[in-house]
Design a protein around this motif. Structure first.
Motif, mmCIF file in Angstrom:
data_model
loop_
_atom_site.group_PDB
_atom_site.id
_atom_site.type_symbol
_atom_site.label_atom_id
_atom_site.label_comp_id
_atom_site.label_asym_id
_atom_site.label_seq_id
_atom_site.Cartn_x
_atom_site.Cartn_y
_atom_site.Cartn_z
ATOM 1 N N UNK A 46 0.859 -1.186 0.000
ATOM 2 C CA UNK A 46 0.000 0.000 0.000
ATOM 3 C C UNK A 46 0.895 1.234 0.000
ATOM 4 N N UNK A 47 0.575 2.199 -0.864
ATOM 5 C CA UNK A 47 1.266 3.477 -0.902
ATOM 6 C C UNK A 47 0.366 4.530 -0.267
ATOM 7 N N UNK A 48 0.949 5.435 0.487
ATOM 8 C CA UNK A 48 0.227 6.576 1.055
ATOM 9 C C UNK A 48 0.774 7.841 0.401
ATOM 10 N N UNK A 49 -0.058 8.542 -0.330
ATOM 11 C CA UNK A 49 0.249 9.770 -1.070
ATOM 12 C C UNK A 49 0.984 9.463 -2.372
ATOM 13 N N UNK A 50 0.476 10.036 -3.477
ATOM 14 C CA UNK A 50 0.929 9.640 -4.802
ATOM 15 C C UNK A 50 2.070 10.471 -5.363
ATOM 16 N N UNK A 51 2.335 11.666 -4.816
ATOM 17 C CA UNK A 51 3.182 12.697 -5.422
ATOM 18 C C UNK A 51 2.401 13.400 -6.536
ATOM 19 N N UNK A 52 2.996 14.449 -7.098
ATOM 20 C CA UNK A 52 2.253 15.350 -7.987
ATOM 21 C C UNK A 52 2.179 14.889 -9.429
ATOM 22 N N UNK A 53 3.112 14.058 -9.852
ATOM 23 C CA UNK A 53 3.123 13.612 -11.242
ATOM 24 C C UNK A 53 3.564 12.153 -11.302
ATOM 25 N N UNK A 54 3.221 11.441 -12.373
ATOM 26 C CA UNK A 54 3.718 10.070 -12.522
ATOM 27 C C UNK A 54 5.248 9.986 -12.500
ATOM 28 N N UNK A 55 5.926 10.991 -13.045
ATOM 29 C CA UNK A 55 7.396 10.953 -13.037
ATOM 30 C C UNK A 55 7.936 11.007 -11.618
ATOM 31 N N UNK A 56 7.375 11.868 -10.780
ATOM 32 C CA UNK A 56 7.822 11.931 -9.388
ATOM 33 C C UNK A 56 7.389 10.695 -8.620
ATOM 34 N N UNK A 57 6.237 10.132 -8.955
ATOM 35 C CA UNK A 57 5.801 8.894 -8.317
ATOM 36 C C UNK A 57 6.792 7.764 -8.572
ATOM 37 N N UNK A 119 0.931 26.670 -10.568
ATOM 38 C CA UNK A 119 1.479 28.029 -10.630
ATOM 39 C C UNK A 119 2.343 28.333 -9.415
ATOM 40 N N UNK A 120 1.953 27.815 -8.264
ATOM 41 C CA UNK A 120 2.679 28.126 -7.029
ATOM 42 C C UNK A 120 4.038 27.436 -6.940
ATOM 43 N N UNK A 121 4.119 26.184 -7.393
ATOM 44 C CA UNK A 121 5.300 25.375 -7.092
ATOM 45 C C UNK A 121 5.667 24.527 -8.304
ATOM 46 N N UNK A 122 6.164 25.141 -9.383
ATOM 47 C CA UNK A 122 6.399 24.392 -10.626
ATOM 48 C C UNK A 122 7.379 23.240 -10.486
ATOM 49 N N UNK A 123 8.362 23.335 -9.575
ATOM 50 C CA UNK A 123 9.330 22.235 -9.453
ATOM 51 C C UNK A 123 8.664 20.924 -9.060
ATOM 52 N N UNK A 124 7.591 20.995 -8.286
ATOM 53 C CA UNK A 124 6.929 19.776 -7.833
ATOM 54 C C UNK A 124 6.085 19.126 -8.922
ATOM 55 N N UNK A 125 6.010 19.746 -10.089
ATOM 56 C CA UNK A 125 5.220 19.185 -11.186
ATOM 57 C C UNK A 125 6.107 18.747 -12.352
ATOM 58 N N UNK A 126 7.289 18.263 -12.013
ATOM 59 C CA UNK A 126 8.194 17.712 -13.020
ATOM 60 C C UNK A 126 7.482 16.593 -13.787
ATOM 61 N N UNK A 127 7.486 16.693 -15.107
ATOM 62 C CA UNK A 127 6.796 15.691 -15.909
ATOM 63 C C UNK A 127 5.286 15.861 -15.907
ATOM 64 N N UNK A 128 4.824 17.092 -15.729
ATOM 65 C CA UNK A 128 3.379 17.338 -15.608
ATOM 66 C C UNK A 128 2.610 16.924 -16.848
ATOM 67 N N UNK A 129 3.287 16.888 -17.997
ATOM 68 C CA UNK A 129 2.597 16.515 -19.231
ATOM 69 C C UNK A 129 2.114 15.069 -19.213
ATOM 70 N N UNK A 130 2.619 14.258 -18.270
ATOM 71 C CA UNK A 130 2.209 12.849 -18.191
ATOM 72 C C UNK A 130 1.002 12.628 -17.274
ATOM 73 N N UNK A 131 0.511 13.677 -16.625
ATOM 74 C CA UNK A 131 -0.667 13.541 -15.763
ATOM 75 C C UNK A 131 -1.893 13.293 -16.646
ATOM 76 N N UNK A 132 -2.617 12.199 -16.444
ATOM 77 C CA UNK A 132 -3.741 11.895 -17.337
ATOM 78 C C UNK A 132 -5.009 12.677 -17.033
ATOM 79 N N UNK A 133 -5.085 13.317 -15.883
ATOM 80 C CA UNK A 133 -6.285 14.063 -15.499
ATOM 81 C C UNK A 133 -6.456 14.028 -13.998
ATOM 82 N N UNK A 134 -7.566 14.535 -13.523
ATOM 83 C CA UNK A 134 -7.842 14.524 -12.091
ATOM 84 C C UNK A 134 -7.872 13.093 -11.559
ATOM 85 N N UNK A 135 -7.465 12.922 -10.303
ATOM 86 C CA UNK A 135 -7.473 11.611 -9.660
ATOM 87 C C UNK A 135 -8.739 11.448 -8.839
ATOM 88 N N UNK A 136 -9.505 10.412 -9.152
ATOM 89 C CA UNK A 136 -10.696 10.067 -8.390
ATOM 90 C C UNK A 136 -10.485 8.718 -7.717
#
Length: 316
Positions: A46-57, A119-136
């Motif tokens: 089990x993982x707790x907290x996903x990180x901001x992008x698949x690359x950081x995950x 907008x607030x913290x761009x470094x934490x969104x490294x690889x943001x183009x790989x995010x498929x959409x909102x997480x439900x």
């Protein structure tokens, strides 16, 4: 000179630490960046907290693979914030778990939060183009639920409002270890922009009542041993009180948001100015505290436009 907006000027990569805080339980920390947790069960992880992008995950997954080859079956998200959830797709977990309230907040404000945090913290969104959409989530709960990873029991609970209205904590009873998300921080400023100041100390007391022997907090070092746990709970409570009490006094006398800002700086700077993301959080914290002190229970939605307007008013 005006301060750089939020954490736009923070481009320094942080050192990752992967500490075992109980048997088969790990805290992924990164010098004040968002933490993740790992719970190794009999047959899966089990993982707790996903990180901001698949690359950081993937950095979390790499650490997991250094200790086990068991499949990742569950992902628990303690709340809805973008930096915690948008990397979810990388794990391939069959179950993604949130509280009912956290899911409702994704529906209500998930996209606005994504735009705002990017907008607030761009470094934490490294690889943001790989995010498929909102997480439900695939699975939600109201007050509590239990998951068994083989024989290993994991309790997931909503103890009360704090960092958000829908915060979850994850407790592993056999090791008495807890993953708290951003309800608890260690030497990192609490982000209170969507918080509930009146309820937060009571939620901290509920954690203290459970009495974990170790905690993986939302940000900052893993807390091992009751002394460190109690120190972090106390310092988090002090941060909340030191922010909210001056604002309540300002609001009671009809003072302005700028008056509240000055009062919080006077109370908090001497104690917390060296904490991670302190200057980033402070304007959002004061704005939310001022709203709550004047009777607005449900936090207003932050947007990329509102962020800038507030920052220029207080921190510009």
């Amino acid at each position: 000179m005006a301060k750089a907006f939020a954490s736009q000027g923070d481009m320094t990569e942080k050192k990752i630490t992967f500490d075992e805080i109980g048997e088969g339980l790990y805290a992924f920390t990164a010098e004040g960046d968002p933490n993740s947790g790992v719970i190794v069960g009999d047959d899966s992880v089990m993982i707790v907290e996903a990180q901001a992008t698949p690359r950081l995950a993937q950095k979390v997954i790499d650490c997991v693979r250094s200790v086990t080859d068991k499949p990742i079956s569950h992902l628990v998200l303690t709340h809805y914030h973008a930096v915690r959830v948008l990397g979810a797709s990388a794990y391939g977990a069959d179950q993604i778990i949130m509280s009912d309230t956290a899911r409702a907040m994704v529906v209500e404000r998930g996209q606005e939060d994504w735009d705002s945090e990017f907008q607030r913290f761009p470094r934490l969104f490294e690889g943001h183009e790989s995010i498929p959409g909102l997480t439900y989530p695939t699975t939600t709960f109201s007050d509590a639920m239990t998951v068994y990873l083989g024989n290993r029991r994991v309790d997931i609970k909503h103890l009360g409002r704090a960092h958000t209205a829908g915060d979850a904590v994850i407790h592993v009873p056999d090791a008495n270890v807890m993953f708290t998300g951003d309800i608890v921080e260690y030497r990192s400023a609490c982000y209170c922009g969507d918080g509930h100041f009146e309820d937060w100390p009571t939620t901290l007391s509920a954690i203290s009542h459970i009495g974990p022997d170790a905690i993986a907090p939302g940000r900052g070092d893993a807390l091992q041993g009751r002394e460190m746990v109690m120190k972090a709970l106390s310092s988090t409570a002090d941060f909340i009180h030191s922010t909210y009490n001056p604002v309540k006094r300002v609001a009671a006398r009809g003072g302005s948001l700028k008056d509240a800002w000055d009062a919080v700086r006077e109370a908090c700077d001497p104690k917390f100015a060296d904490y991670a993301i302190y200057e980033h959080c402070l304007p959002f914290n004061v704005a939310r505290a001022y709203d709550e002190a004047r009777g607005l229970d449900h936090p207003r939605i932050w947007t990329d436009k509102r962020d800038i307007e507030m920052w220029e008013q207080l921190q510009g």
